[in-house]
Enzyme design. Sequence first.
Site, PDB file in Angstrom:
ATOM      1  CG  ASP A  53     -25.982 -30.200 -18.804  1.00  0.00           C
ATOM      2  OD1 ASP A  53     -25.487 -30.764 -19.802  1.00  0.00           O
ATOM      3  OD2 ASP A  53     -25.931 -28.966 -18.623  1.00  0.00           O
ATOM      4  CG  ASP A 193     -21.937 -28.778 -22.943  1.00  0.00           C
ATOM      5  OD1 ASP A 193     -21.952 -27.730 -22.266  1.00  0.00           O
ATOM      6  OD2 ASP A 193     -22.537 -29.822 -22.613  1.00  0.00           O
TER       7      ASP A 193
HETATM    8  C1  DX5 Z   1     -21.074 -29.920 -18.114  1.00  0.00           C
HETATM    9  C2  DX5 Z   1     -22.382 -29.746 -18.822  1.00  0.00           C
HETATM   10  C3  DX5 Z   1     -22.552 -28.414 -19.443  1.00  0.00           C
HETATM   11  C4  DX5 Z   1     -22.624 -27.274 -18.465  1.00  0.00           C
HETATM   12  C5  DX5 Z   1     -22.133 -26.054 -19.146  1.00  0.00           C
HETATM   13  O1  DX5 Z   1     -21.024 -31.199 -17.606  1.00  0.00           O
HETATM   14  O2  DX5 Z   1     -22.493 -30.698 -19.851  1.00  0.00           O
HETATM   15  O3  DX5 Z   1     -23.688 -28.386 -20.295  1.00  0.00           O
HETATM   16  O4  DX5 Z   1     -23.919 -27.026 -18.006  1.00  0.00           O
HETATM   17  O5  DX5 Z   1     -21.956 -25.066 -18.200  1.00  0.00           O
HETATM   18  P1  DX5 Z   1     -20.853 -23.912 -18.427  1.00  0.00           P
HETATM   19  O6  DX5 Z   1     -21.248 -23.163 -19.654  1.00  0.00           O
HETATM   20  O7  DX5 Z   1     -20.973 -23.103 -17.183  1.00  0.00           O
HETATM   21  O8  DX5 Z   1     -19.520 -24.585 -18.571  1.00  0.00           O
HETATM   22 ZN    ZN Z   2     -24.163 -30.366 -21.295  1.00  0.00          ZN
END
Ligand code: DX5
Ligand code: ZN
Length: 239
Positions: A53, A193
Amino acid sequence: MKSPAGHHFDQVSATLEAHGPVILPALLLCDFGHLAREVERLEAAGATALHLDVMDGRFVPQLTYGPVVVEAVRRAAKVPLEVHLMVEEPERTLADYAQLGADILTVHVEALADPRRALEVISSLGPRAHLALSPDTPVDRIEPYLDACDGVLVMSVEPGYGGQRFNPVAIGKLARLAELRSRSGAAFRLGVDGGIGPETVAAVAAAGAELIVAGSAVIRSHDYAQAITELETIARSAA
Ligand code: DX5
Ligand code: ZN
């Protein structure tokens, strides 16, 4: 022109397309003081690919990391990397990420002046071109570009932070995209996601998600292998 990632291409196909839904752990909440060890642990735990990310403090409030850290992950990792660009003007850095070996470059439709052009640039640089849409963005907004996408990433949380609650608006979008895909004969992969855990993974897999990103559900677990296996098992039986 192919990027240095070109040699991963067959592996990307093999790992990301062969076996139904897969879990892509997101590194956002991992221990960045021991980044290479975290990558090793995730690979040993059976991660098919990793999700990175990139946030710029402008498109989203948080600032994470950029090419230097992605390059360090590339050196440590054997599996394919998806780089999720949550940045303004992502066009400016596509060549950098392609050059350092990103296998999938995921850009947000909300950040792009010309989504089709950006997808074509990514493809010409070597990586797979994926288009992401935030929870408030309707599928209609990306429909004109689906033929240029290798994948679509449906956000099930507001981009910006890990550990948020799953937004069920993603389920209808995945189902709609799966339908558009079968109707048009397009071949893009469907990703999701945000907020994925044992309670939400079955619904997204049933709706058609194949590349399922999981951050906190994996990184905050005591046993990465157990967490990945549990999510993948639930996803596969629901798909
Ligand atoms: C949010 C990111 C995600 C995040 C997901 O902005 O794009 O990829 O890391 O984390 P979880 O699974 O904890 O929602
Ligand atoms: Zn992400």
